[in-house]
Write a protein that holds these residues in place. Structure first.
Motif, PDB file in Angstrom:
ATOM      1  N   HIS A 108      -4.766  57.880  15.636  1.00 47.29           N
ATOM      2  CA  HIS A 108      -5.945  57.529  16.406  1.00 47.29           C
ATOM      3  C   HIS A 108      -6.189  56.035  16.393  1.00 47.29           C
ATOM      4  N   CYS A 109      -6.965  55.582  17.369  1.00 51.06           N
ATOM      5  CA  CYS A 109      -7.282  54.157  17.463  1.00 51.06           C
ATOM      6  C   CYS A 109      -8.579  53.983  18.241  1.00 51.06           C
ATOM      7  N   LYS A 110      -9.459  53.151  17.729  1.00 59.08           N
ATOM      8  CA  LYS A 110     -10.675  52.749  18.432  1.00 59.08           C
ATOM      9  C   LYS A 110     -10.457  51.327  18.910  1.00 59.08           C
ATOM     10  N   SER A 111     -10.501  51.107  20.233  1.00 59.19           N
ATOM     11  CA  SER A 111     -10.053  49.817  20.755  1.00 59.19           C
ATOM     12  C   SER A 111     -10.745  49.480  22.070  1.00 59.19           C
ATOM     13  N   ASP A 112     -10.839  48.167  22.342  1.00 55.06           N
ATOM     14  CA  ASP A 112     -11.333  47.701  23.634  1.00 55.06           C
ATOM     15  C   ASP A 112     -10.364  48.050  24.759  1.00 55.06           C
ATOM     16  N   ALA A 113      -9.125  48.407  24.394  1.00 50.67           N
ATOM     17  CA  ALA A 113      -8.119  48.772  25.396  1.00 50.67           C
ATOM     18  C   ALA A 113      -8.344  50.166  25.968  1.00 50.67           C
ATOM     19  N   VAL A 114      -9.304  50.902  25.407  1.00 50.41           N
ATOM     20  CA  VAL A 114      -9.590  52.270  25.867  1.00 50.41           C
ATOM     21  C   VAL A 114     -10.736  52.246  26.872  1.00 50.41           C
ATOM     22  N   LYS A 115     -10.489  52.776  28.083  1.00 49.70           N
ATOM     23  CA  LYS A 115     -11.517  52.822  29.118  1.00 49.70           C
ATOM     24  C   LYS A 115     -12.553  53.903  28.841  1.00 49.70           C
ATOM     25  N   GLU A 116     -12.091  55.073  28.415  1.00 52.79           N
ATOM     26  CA  GLU A 116     -12.973  56.194  28.123  1.00 52.79           C
ATOM     27  C   GLU A 116     -12.318  57.073  27.077  1.00 52.79           C
ATOM     28  N   PRO A 117     -13.114  57.771  26.279  1.00 49.61           N
ATOM     29  CA  PRO A 117     -12.542  58.574  25.196  1.00 49.61           C
ATOM     30  C   PRO A 117     -11.588  59.634  25.726  1.00 49.61           C
ATOM     31  N   GLY A 118     -10.538  59.886  24.954  1.00 51.75           N
ATOM     32  CA  GLY A 118      -9.569  60.877  25.392  1.00 51.75           C
ATOM     33  C   GLY A 118      -8.728  61.426  24.260  1.00 51.75           C
ATOM     34  N   LEU A 119      -8.023  62.494  24.570  1.00 50.51           N
ATOM     35  CA  LEU A 119      -7.089  63.141  23.653  1.00 50.51           C
ATOM     36  C   LEU A 119      -5.754  63.329  24.348  1.00 50.51           C
ATOM     37  N   ALA A 120      -4.699  63.333  23.566  1.00 52.44           N
ATOM     38  CA  ALA A 120      -3.383  63.745  24.030  1.00 52.44           C
ATOM     39  C   ALA A 120      -2.830  64.691  22.974  1.00 52.44           C
ATOM     40  N   ALA A 121      -2.042  65.657  23.387  1.00 56.60           N
ATOM     41  CA  ALA A 121      -1.538  66.658  22.452  1.00 56.60           C
ATOM     42  C   ALA A 121      -0.072  66.966  22.736  1.00 56.60           C
ATOM     43  N   MET A 122       0.667  67.248  21.673  1.00 54.32           N
ATOM     44  CA  MET A 122       2.064  67.640  21.832  1.00 54.32           C
ATOM     45  C   MET A 122       2.465  68.576  20.702  1.00 54.32           C
ATOM     46  N   THR A 123       3.253  69.593  21.029  1.00 54.75           N
ATOM     47  CA  THR A 123       3.859  70.444  20.018  1.00 54.75           C
ATOM     48  C   THR A 123       5.332  70.104  19.921  1.00 54.75           C
ATOM     49  N   VAL A 124       5.843  70.081  18.696  1.00 58.38           N
ATOM     50  CA  VAL A 124       7.256  69.772  18.435  1.00 58.38           C
ATOM     51  C   VAL A 124       7.814  70.922  17.595  1.00 58.38           C
ATOM     52  N   PRO A 125       8.307  71.970  18.238  1.00 61.11           N
ATOM     53  CA  PRO A 125       8.752  73.166  17.506  1.00 61.11           C
ATOM     54  C   PRO A 125       9.749  72.899  16.391  1.00 61.11           C
ATOM     55  N   SER A 126      10.658  71.956  16.595  1.00 61.88           N
ATOM     56  CA  SER A 126      11.678  71.663  15.586  1.00 61.88           C
ATOM     57  C   SER A 126      11.165  70.727  14.502  1.00 61.88           C
ATOM     58  N   LEU A 134       1.485  63.499   4.364  1.00 61.91           N
ATOM     59  CA  LEU A 134       1.027  63.508   2.973  1.00 61.91           C
ATOM     60  C   LEU A 134       1.742  64.547   2.131  1.00 61.91           C
ATOM     61  N   ASP A 135       2.116  65.675   2.747  1.00 61.22           N
ATOM     62  CA  ASP A 135       2.821  66.716   1.992  1.00 61.22           C
ATOM     63  C   ASP A 135       4.334  66.651   2.165  1.00 61.22           C
ATOM     64  N   GLY A 136       4.810  65.644   2.903  1.00 62.46           N
ATOM     65  CA  GLY A 136       6.243  65.461   3.089  1.00 62.46           C
ATOM     66  C   GLY A 136       6.881  66.414   4.085  1.00 62.46           C
ATOM     67  N   ALA A 137       6.102  67.323   4.660  1.00 61.11           N
ATOM     68  CA  ALA A 137       6.638  68.320   5.589  1.00 61.11           C
ATOM     69  C   ALA A 137       6.724  67.747   7.004  1.00 61.11           C
ATOM     70  N   PRO A 138       7.659  68.249   7.813  1.00 64.47           N
ATOM     71  CA  PRO A 138       7.748  67.803   9.210  1.00 64.47           C
ATOM     72  C   PRO A 138       6.481  68.159   9.985  1.00 64.47           C
ATOM     73  N   VAL A 139       6.169  67.360  10.983  1.00 61.06           N
ATOM     74  CA  VAL A 139       4.990  67.580  11.818  1.00 61.06           C
ATOM     75  C   VAL A 139       5.388  68.339  13.078  1.00 61.06           C
ATOM     76  N   GLU A 140       4.585  69.346  13.415  1.00 60.69           N
ATOM     77  CA  GLU A 140       4.868  70.184  14.585  1.00 60.69           C
ATOM     78  C   GLU A 140       3.750  70.144  15.626  1.00 60.69           C
ATOM     79  N   LEU A 141       2.579  69.638  15.247  1.00 61.80           N
ATOM     80  CA  LEU A 141       1.437  69.563  16.159  1.00 61.80           C
ATOM     81  C   LEU A 141       0.775  68.197  16.010  1.00 61.80           C
ATOM     82  N   ILE A 142       0.672  67.468  17.124  1.00 63.01           N
ATOM     83  CA  ILE A 142       0.098  66.118  17.095  1.00 63.01           C
ATOM     84  C   ILE A 142      -1.025  66.012  18.115  1.00 63.01           C
ATOM     85  N   PHE A 143      -2.159  65.501  17.663  1.00 60.37           N
ATOM     86  CA  PHE A 143      -3.259  65.133  18.557  1.00 60.37           C
ATOM     87  C   PHE A 143      -3.477  63.637  18.418  1.00 60.37           C
TER      88      PHE A 143
END
Length: 350
Positions: free
Chosen positions: A67-85, A92-101
């Motif tokens: 995440h980032c709070k910045s003057d470069a942002v016009k309006e608040p938003g989210l993006a999401a991606m799933t990475v099955p592999s 923090l737990d050393g495990a691979p990430v499969e869901l990113i917001f």
């Protein structure tokens, strides 16, 4: 405002893949930009990576929330991606990430979106919710899962849990105050309820302090936890045993923190005046945090300086000095010399 209002369909990618942390963050920034929320994508990208330098946003259990709070942002938003592999994210737990917001927050005083982002952060602590999102096959299904979960989740203010049980108090806070603050609060509250404790968690996010602890509650508390990576008022805990730690521990080590808070082994906090504050980081960590904050604020100047120097070289090339200028390349005309001088000053600020 609801979570779906911040999540454009164009900013969702299911079944994605990435080679490493840098690759997946770059993809997430591009997804955010596709939703039309960003005014300056490269400045925003630099801000996301700068925030990551302060500490990983891979919170464990296969989830990351850059995440980032910045003057470069016009309006608040989210993006999401799933990475099955999965992708190595230095979580923090050393495990691979499969869901990113990815979260984009504008640097404004209008913080109406922060309640929505805090609700998402809370929902991400629900394993059933995240499992459904990871398994979603279509964007419509993904959005429906979020809508249904949000409708059934409302955070309760005040003391919750078993009113007749021991009273646990906590304060959570992080530098950005968008995600980790609320995820730590949810984790501590959930763990306390499972032990049939009475619990109240004060959150200190970008929207200010919420669910603030009262002096009477502090006096009656059987245990107090402060999980914070930024300053919080501490003198109110003078004479009480307080577990002070980083906000990530509130997310991943809630049971351990509660054990310590209720065992009576935590050190007694001694205030040093009305302005006494504390964070969960050691002195070196605090210095590093402030250093990286300064770096992130200087990045636009450095990037702009680099562009000016490049323009100086371009002007000299157009004017025919590309092969004959030698060491004076970039200063052969008054315009190019000016551009290179100003660009050098800007880059020198770093």
């Amino acid at each position: 405002m609801r979570i779906r209002d911040l999540l454009d369909r164009r900013s969702i990618k299911l079944g994605g893949s990435a080679t490493d942390k840098q690759d997946v963050i770059n993809q997430m920034v591009d997804l955010m930009n596709a939703g039309g929320r960003i005014a300056d994508v490269e400045t925003y990208r630099a801000g996301v990576f700068a925030r990551e330098e302060e500490g990983t946003t891979g919170i464990g259990e296969g989830i990351a929330i850059p995440h980032c709070k910045s003057d470069a942002v016009k309006e608040p938003g989210l993006a999401a991606m799933t990475v099955p592999s999965g992708v190595d994210y230095d979580a923090l737990d050393g495990a691979p990430v499969e869901l990113i917001f990815l979260i984009a927050a504008p640097n404004t005083e209008d913080n109406v979106h922060l309640d929505v982002l805090s609700k998402l952060s809370t929902l991400l602590m629900d394993e059933d919710f995240t499992a459904k999102l990871k398994a979603a096959k279509t964007v419509d299904e993904f959005l429906t899962i979020i809508d249904e979960a949000e409708s059934g989740k409302e955070r309760t203010e005040g003391i919750v849990g078993n009113e007749g049980g021991k009273l646990l108090l906590a304060v959570t806070a992080c530098p950005t105050g968008i995600a980790h603050t609320y995820m730590a609060a949810e984790a501590i509250e959930k763990a306390a309820k499972e032990r049939e404790l009475a619990v109240k968690v004060e959150t200190r996010g970008s929207g200010g302090a919420k669910n603030v602890l009262t002096n009477d509650e502090i006096e009656k508390a059987d245990g107090i936890i402060v999980a914070a990576d930024t300053n919080v008022p501490m003198d109110r805990f003078n004479g009480k045993r307080v577990v002070i730690t980083k906000v990530a521990d509130g997310i991943n080590k809630a049971d351990e923190l509660i054990d310590k808070a209720l065992s009576g082994s935590a050190p007694v906090f001694k205030g040093e005046g009305s302005q006494s504050e504390s964070t969960g980081q050691a002195g070196g960590g605090s210095v590093y945090k402030h250093l990286m904050s300064g770096v992130s604020h200087m990045l636009p100047f450095v990037i702009g300086g680099g562009i000016l120097v490049a323009l100086a070289f371009l002007v000299d090339t157009i004017c025919g000095y590309g092969e004959s200028a030698g060491g004076a390349f970039g200063t052969m005309t008054p315009l190019s010399a000016f551009l290179k001088y100003v660009g050098g000053l800007a880059m020198g600020l770093m």
